[in-house]
Write a protein that holds these residues in place. Structure first.
Motif, mmCIF file in Angstrom:
data_model
loop_
_atom_site.group_PDB
_atom_site.id
_atom_site.type_symbol
_atom_site.label_atom_id
_atom_site.label_comp_id
_atom_site.label_asym_id
_atom_site.label_seq_id
_atom_site.Cartn_x
_atom_site.Cartn_y
_atom_site.Cartn_z
ATOM 1 N N ARG A 1 26.865 89.774 37.224
ATOM 2 C CA ARG A 1 27.617 88.665 36.716
ATOM 3 C C ARG A 1 28.295 88.047 37.838
ATOM 4 O O ARG A 1 28.943 88.626 38.959
ATOM 5 N N SER B 1 31.491 79.177 37.045
ATOM 6 C CA SER B 1 32.410 80.118 36.621
ATOM 7 C C SER B 1 33.656 80.422 37.635
ATOM 8 O O SER B 1 34.752 80.638 37.248
ATOM 9 N N ARG C 1 32.574 89.638 25.868
ATOM 10 C CA ARG C 1 33.438 88.779 26.613
ATOM 11 C C ARG C 1 32.896 87.992 27.721
ATOM 12 O O ARG C 1 32.824 86.898 27.722
ATOM 13 N N TRP C 2 31.620 88.532 28.298
ATOM 14 C CA TRP C 2 30.978 87.763 29.094
ATOM 15 C C TRP C 2 29.991 86.807 28.651
ATOM 16 O O TRP C 2 29.922 85.727 28.977
ATOM 17 N N PHE D 1 38.827 90.141 31.478
ATOM 18 C CA PHE D 1 38.840 88.986 30.523
ATOM 19 C C PHE D 1 37.686 88.114 30.206
ATOM 20 O O PHE D 1 37.157 88.085 29.131
ATOM 21 N N ILE D 2 37.197 87.782 31.436
ATOM 22 C CA ILE D 2 35.917 86.906 31.362
ATOM 23 C C ILE D 2 34.805 87.630 31.407
ATOM 24 O O ILE D 2 33.436 87.395 31.219
ATOM 25 N N GLY D 3 34.983 89.189 31.188
ATOM 26 C CA GLY D 3 33.621 89.988 30.955
ATOM 27 C C GLY D 3 33.126 90.507 32.014
ATOM 28 O O GLY D 3 32.186 91.233 32.153
ATOM 29 N N TRP E 1 30.969 85.397 25.558
ATOM 30 C CA TRP E 1 31.704 84.359 25.400
ATOM 31 C C TRP E 1 31.891 83.183 26.413
ATOM 32 O O TRP E 1 31.931 81.989 26.399
ATOM 33 N N PHE E 2 32.238 84.068 27.512
ATOM 34 C CA PHE E 2 32.465 83.140 28.822
ATOM 35 C C PHE E 2 31.217 82.402 29.404
ATOM 36 O O PHE E 2 31.672 81.285 29.651
ATOM 37 N N SER F 1 33.123 94.198 27.000
ATOM 38 C CA SER F 1 33.010 93.679 28.265
ATOM 39 C C SER F 1 31.778 92.724 28.269
ATOM 40 O O SER F 1 31.802 91.555 28.381
ATOM 41 N N ASP F 2 30.697 93.104 27.386
ATOM 42 C CA ASP F 2 29.334 92.376 27.409
ATOM 43 C C ASP F 2 29.616 90.977 26.285
ATOM 44 O O ASP F 2 29.376 89.988 26.594
ATOM 45 N N ILE G 1 39.720 87.510 22.060
ATOM 46 C CA ILE G 1 38.703 87.558 22.704
ATOM 47 C C ILE G 1 38.844 89.123 23.460
ATOM 48 O O ILE G 1 37.871 89.714 23.564
#
Lengths: 343, 156
Positions: free
Chosen positions: B138, A261, A212-213, B98-100, A215-216, A209-210, A204
């Protein structure tokens, strides 16, 4: 496996019979095939219900602090505990023993009151992976050291190494922490290569960045906020959890994706430097979320930045309750004219 | 120089420790150093008081950026508060990345009570980096309608 189960039943029965302990925490068969549940045996006869198989996925140290408290007499704040409180026995594998070490460090369990029996661990099986291959109609499962045999499924047998839980497949500390064990049952342990232990996280991290977002947000969008992950976790023992706070309300009660989240970020963050990757949260999750990826990422950073691993050294302070003057700080914004001067 | 009346301006929630960084901000003010008016200052007793809850709550509430500033390591009024905070910030920053979450949304710095000029400089840097990222979406709970429309147009 059967030999270990026999050993646990026998030792638990002996300890309960001799009144050395008043309760023994283990597992009994669940109501469905391939499930087990926590079980507290309080007599030698009850100890015969204890089982040990490759579906003992929920962390038994989760119920230890409350069980120990249940034996404490009512008393005023500040009054000392009596010295002769009953003891509790518990059978633990590598990851669970490290949770035990953390509970001792955090004063959630008293070392004097716990008889810990260390078990060799060859890894637990992933029920979801199995059901995906055998179908839902499995009525009975039996196992040997290498294989699982199914009755009623579309597949008759599977190799245990192929359906290991991902946390067991990347486990590098299967041996119980010897210094806090009362006794240890000898046996074969799983032997993984330490090099690939963070492979899931690195996969991951390699995204942008996009990515990973994406995915999250997709991974955690299925969350129904049942808090099973929190309840299954031996690290989550606060009487009032941050999710229950109303003023200020850190996370809303609904299924808003922002609240969900933030719940998952904070839940994982509270386990930073304490999570032993036991996989209890994932096993408890009804939606099959890969909750461990967040805690595993924190584990990886704690190893990288502070060279510390949860529970491996039972008498060392936890990484977030101590500090070093030489801690890395590459993330600090420097004023432009002093860039590079300050470390 | 950007036109404050027409252009989008980022809102940056800034947590300053009361002993060093808040005094540093005060010094920047009394010394008449110029810095962008995009920060909203919240005074905290010590950077060690900063819980990730506060940072995430700011993001949830729609902050375009969050900056946390404490005393320099070794200068903490409470001896070691900022050392503990440093460990927490490192982990939290990495986890949010890590979470973007965009890298520059959440930033950390040290500013002493004597560093008025440095404070102004750090605020300029942080404001510019957040301005580059654009409005936060986000982890934001209620994204303002005009930003949603802009995003939809950008995607088309």
């Amino acid at each position: 496996m059967n030999k270990i189960g026999e050993h646990i039943r026998q030792r638990a029965a002996e300890l309960l019979e001799s009144r050395e302990i008043d309760a023994f925490i283990g597992f009994r068969q669940g109501s469905l095939p391939m499930t087990t549940q926590h079980y507290v045996a309080r007599s030698a006869a009850e100890a015969q219900n204890l089982v040990w198989n490759s579906f003992c996925v929920l962390n038994p140290t989760n119920i230890l602090p409350s069980l120990l408290k249940s034996f404490e007499p009512p008393r005023r704040p500040g009054d000392p505990l009596p010295d002769d409180l009953p003891k509790v026995g518990i059978a633990v594998t590598g990851c669970w023993s490290r949770n035990l070490a953390i509970q001792f460090q955090e004063n959630q369990a008293s070392r004097k009151r716990v008889i810990a029996i260390g078990l060799p661990c060859t890894g637990m099986s992933d029920r979801r992976q199995i059901l995906a291959q055998t179908g839902e109609m499995v009525t009975e499962v039996s196992e040997t050291a290498e294989d699982l045999y199914f009755t009623g499924g579309t597949v008759a047998s599977l190799k245990r190494t192929e359906i290991l839980r991902p946390n067991c497949a990347s486990c590098v500390h299967p041996q119980p922490v010897a210094r806090i064990m009362t006794e240890v049952i000898e046996g074969d342990c799983i032997n993984n290569d330490a090099a690939g232990r963070f492979a899931e996280v690195e996969e991951i991290e390699a995204k942008d960045s996009d990515g990973r977002w994406d995915w999250f947000s997709s991974e955690f969008s299925a969350c129904i906020r049942c808090y099973s992950c929190r309840n299954a976790c031996p690290l989550c023992y606060c009487p009032t959890c941050f999710v229950d706070d109303a003023k200020p309300q850190w996370v809303g009660k609904g299924l808003n994706s922002s609240d969900t989240s933030i719940f998952h970020i904070l839940r994982a963050y509270h386990c930073a430097g304490r999570c032993t990757d036991c996989g209890s949260c994932e096993a408890a999750c009804p939606m099959g979320l890969r909750l461990r990826l967040l805690t595993k990422k924190l584990d990886k950073d704690v190893v990288d930045m502070f060279d510390s691993e949860a529970g491996v050294e039972p008498f060392k302070p936890l990484p977030l309750s101590t500090y070093s003057q030489a801690d890395p700080q590459p993330f600090i914004v420097q004023p432009s004219h002093s860039k590079g001067e300050d470390s | 120089m950007t036109d404050i009346n027409t252009e989008w301006q980022p809102k940056i929630i800034t947590f300053l420790c009361t002993w060093c960084s808040y005094a540093g901000a005060d010094l920047a003010g009394v010394s008449r150093y110029q810095y962008p008016p995009n920060i909203r200052v919240i005074k905290v007793p010590c950077s060690g008081r900063m819980s990730p809850n506060l940072i995430l709550n700011a993001l949830k509430g729609g902050a375009d950026g969050v900056l946390v500033s404490g005393c320099h390591p070794g200068d903490c009024h409470y001896i070691s508060g900022n050392y503990f905070a440093r460990r927490r910030f490192g982990l939290l920053g990495n986890l949010l990345e890590f979470i973007g979450l965009e890298k520059d949304r959440v930033q950390f710095t040290w500013v002493s009570a004597a560093e008025g000029e440095q404070f102004a400089d750090v605020i300029s840097q942080v404001t510019e980096s957040v301005r580059k990222l654009g409005p936060a979406t986000r982890l934001v709970k209620n994204i303002p309608a005009e930003i949603n429309v802009e995003r939809a147009c950008a995607n088309e």
